[in-house]
Design a protein around this motif. Structure first.
Motif, mmCIF file in Angstrom:
data_model
loop_
_atom_site.group_PDB
_atom_site.id
_atom_site.type_symbol
_atom_site.label_atom_id
_atom_site.label_comp_id
_atom_site.label_asym_id
_atom_site.label_seq_id
_atom_site.Cartn_x
_atom_site.Cartn_y
_atom_site.Cartn_z
ATOM 1 N N HIS A 18 1.258 -1.337 0.072
ATOM 2 C CA HIS A 18 0.092 -0.231 0.190
ATOM 3 C C HIS A 18 0.653 1.019 -0.241
ATOM 4 N N GLU A 19 1.841 1.512 0.702
ATOM 5 C CA GLU A 19 2.641 2.242 0.940
ATOM 6 C C GLU A 19 3.476 2.969 -0.716
ATOM 7 N N ILE A 20 3.745 1.475 -1.118
ATOM 8 C CA ILE A 20 3.847 2.111 -3.136
ATOM 9 C C ILE A 20 3.305 2.908 -3.593
ATOM 10 N N HIS A 21 1.556 2.390 -3.329
ATOM 11 C CA HIS A 21 0.384 3.057 -3.524
ATOM 12 C C HIS A 21 -0.136 4.850 -3.264
ATOM 13 N N LEU A 22 1.099 4.660 -2.052
ATOM 14 C CA LEU A 22 0.831 6.502 -1.879
ATOM 15 C C LEU A 22 1.996 7.252 -2.274
ATOM 16 N N LYS A 23 2.905 6.481 -2.318
ATOM 17 C CA LYS A 23 4.072 7.129 -3.151
ATOM 18 C C LYS A 23 3.455 7.491 -4.570
ATOM 19 N N GLU A 24 2.977 6.847 -5.213
ATOM 20 C CA GLU A 24 2.433 6.970 -6.657
ATOM 21 C C GLU A 24 1.491 8.114 -5.995
ATOM 22 N N TYR A 25 0.325 8.189 -5.560
ATOM 23 C CA TYR A 25 -0.520 8.590 -5.460
ATOM 24 C C TYR A 25 -0.048 10.494 -5.145
ATOM 25 N N ILE A 26 1.451 10.537 -4.765
ATOM 26 C CA ILE A 26 1.971 11.687 -4.302
ATOM 27 C C ILE A 26 2.407 11.471 -5.541
ATOM 28 N N ALA A 27 3.078 11.140 -6.406
ATOM 29 C CA ALA A 27 3.472 11.356 -7.856
ATOM 30 C C ALA A 27 3.146 12.632 -8.712
ATOM 31 N N ILE A 28 1.772 11.093 -8.417
ATOM 32 C CA ILE A 28 0.370 11.782 -10.352
ATOM 33 C C ILE A 28 0.212 13.714 -9.855
ATOM 34 N N GLU A 29 0.108 13.504 -8.185
ATOM 35 C CA GLU A 29 -0.689 14.388 -7.943
ATOM 36 C C GLU A 29 -0.161 15.948 -7.502
ATOM 37 N N LYS A 30 1.419 15.609 -8.001
ATOM 38 C CA LYS A 30 2.111 16.108 -7.459
ATOM 39 C C LYS A 30 2.313 17.171 -6.392
ATOM 40 N N LEU A 31 1.933 16.821 -5.320
ATOM 41 C CA LEU A 31 2.265 17.209 -4.093
ATOM 42 C C LEU A 31 3.521 17.102 -3.007
ATOM 43 N N PRO A 32 3.111 18.753 -2.339
ATOM 44 C CA PRO A 32 4.319 18.436 -1.678
ATOM 45 C C PRO A 32 4.988 18.194 -0.832
ATOM 46 N N LEU A 33 4.660 16.285 -0.652
ATOM 47 C CA LEU A 33 4.507 15.590 0.752
ATOM 48 C C LEU A 33 6.070 14.704 0.519
ATOM 49 N N ASN A 34 6.592 14.113 1.357
ATOM 50 C CA ASN A 34 7.769 13.431 1.013
ATOM 51 C C ASN A 34 7.485 11.878 2.314
ATOM 52 N N ILE A 35 6.322 12.217 3.347
ATOM 53 C CA ILE A 35 6.801 11.548 4.492
ATOM 54 C C ILE A 35 5.661 10.207 4.402
ATOM 55 N N THR A 36 6.348 9.218 3.580
ATOM 56 C CA THR A 36 5.237 7.615 3.732
ATOM 57 C C THR A 36 5.541 6.835 4.919
ATOM 58 N N GLY A 37 5.311 5.577 4.919
ATOM 59 C CA GLY A 37 5.936 4.261 5.428
ATOM 60 C C GLY A 37 5.030 2.838 6.416
ATOM 61 N N PHE A 38 5.680 2.595 6.678
ATOM 62 C CA PHE A 38 4.543 1.036 6.874
ATOM 63 C C PHE A 38 4.422 0.751 8.223
ATOM 64 N N SER A 39 3.960 0.004 9.309
ATOM 65 C CA SER A 39 4.862 -0.786 10.160
ATOM 66 C C SER A 39 3.915 -1.979 10.477
ATOM 67 N N ILE A 40 4.710 -2.799 11.187
ATOM 68 C CA ILE A 40 4.588 -3.896 11.634
ATOM 69 C C ILE A 40 4.245 -3.962 13.017
ATOM 70 N N VAL A 41 2.683 -3.948 13.346
ATOM 71 C CA VAL A 41 2.277 -4.668 14.833
ATOM 72 C C VAL A 41 2.237 -4.899 15.390
ATOM 73 N N ASN A 42 1.700 -6.157 15.429
ATOM 74 C CA ASN A 42 1.581 -7.382 15.199
ATOM 75 C C ASN A 42 2.085 -8.781 14.503
ATOM 76 N N ASP A 43 2.256 -9.837 14.540
ATOM 77 C CA ASP A 43 1.578 -10.709 12.925
ATOM 78 C C ASP A 43 0.383 -10.457 12.224
ATOM 79 N N MET A 44 -0.609 -9.948 12.559
ATOM 80 C CA MET A 44 -1.847 -10.099 12.218
ATOM 81 C C MET A 44 -2.273 -8.709 11.845
#
Length: 79
Positions: A23-49
């Motif tokens: 999903h983070e890949i898609h967030l970065k693609e959205y930022i590029a397509i919309e030319k937004l002045p944003l660059n902080i994205t990420g993902f985090s694993i809370v637990n195995d589920m």
């Protein structure tokens, strides 16, 4: 200076980590397509589920991104 808001998408189940990472890949693609002045994205694993993907936006961009991408929740970003 405008506030920064962390928009968060929650993923649950045994594939949640891979889904959040992808999903983070898609967030970065959205930022590029919309030319937004944003660059902080990420993902985090809370637990195995449970994992999350996130994007940090400013007040000015929050409504546009929220309406387009439908995050599950948001919180103020300190960072």
């Amino acid at each position: 200076m405008s506030r920064k808001i962390k928009l968060i998408w929650d993923f649950r189940g045994p594939a949640s980590a891979k889904t959040a990472e992808h999903h983070e890949i898609h967030l970065k693609e959205y930022i590029a397509i919309e030319k937004l002045p944003l660059n902080i994205t990420g993902f985090s694993i809370v637990n195995d589920m449970h994992a999350t993907a996130f994007m940090v936006v400013t007040d000015e961009n929050m409504i546009q991104v929220r309406d387009a991408l439908k995050p599950h929740r948001g919180e103020l970003y300190e960072g």
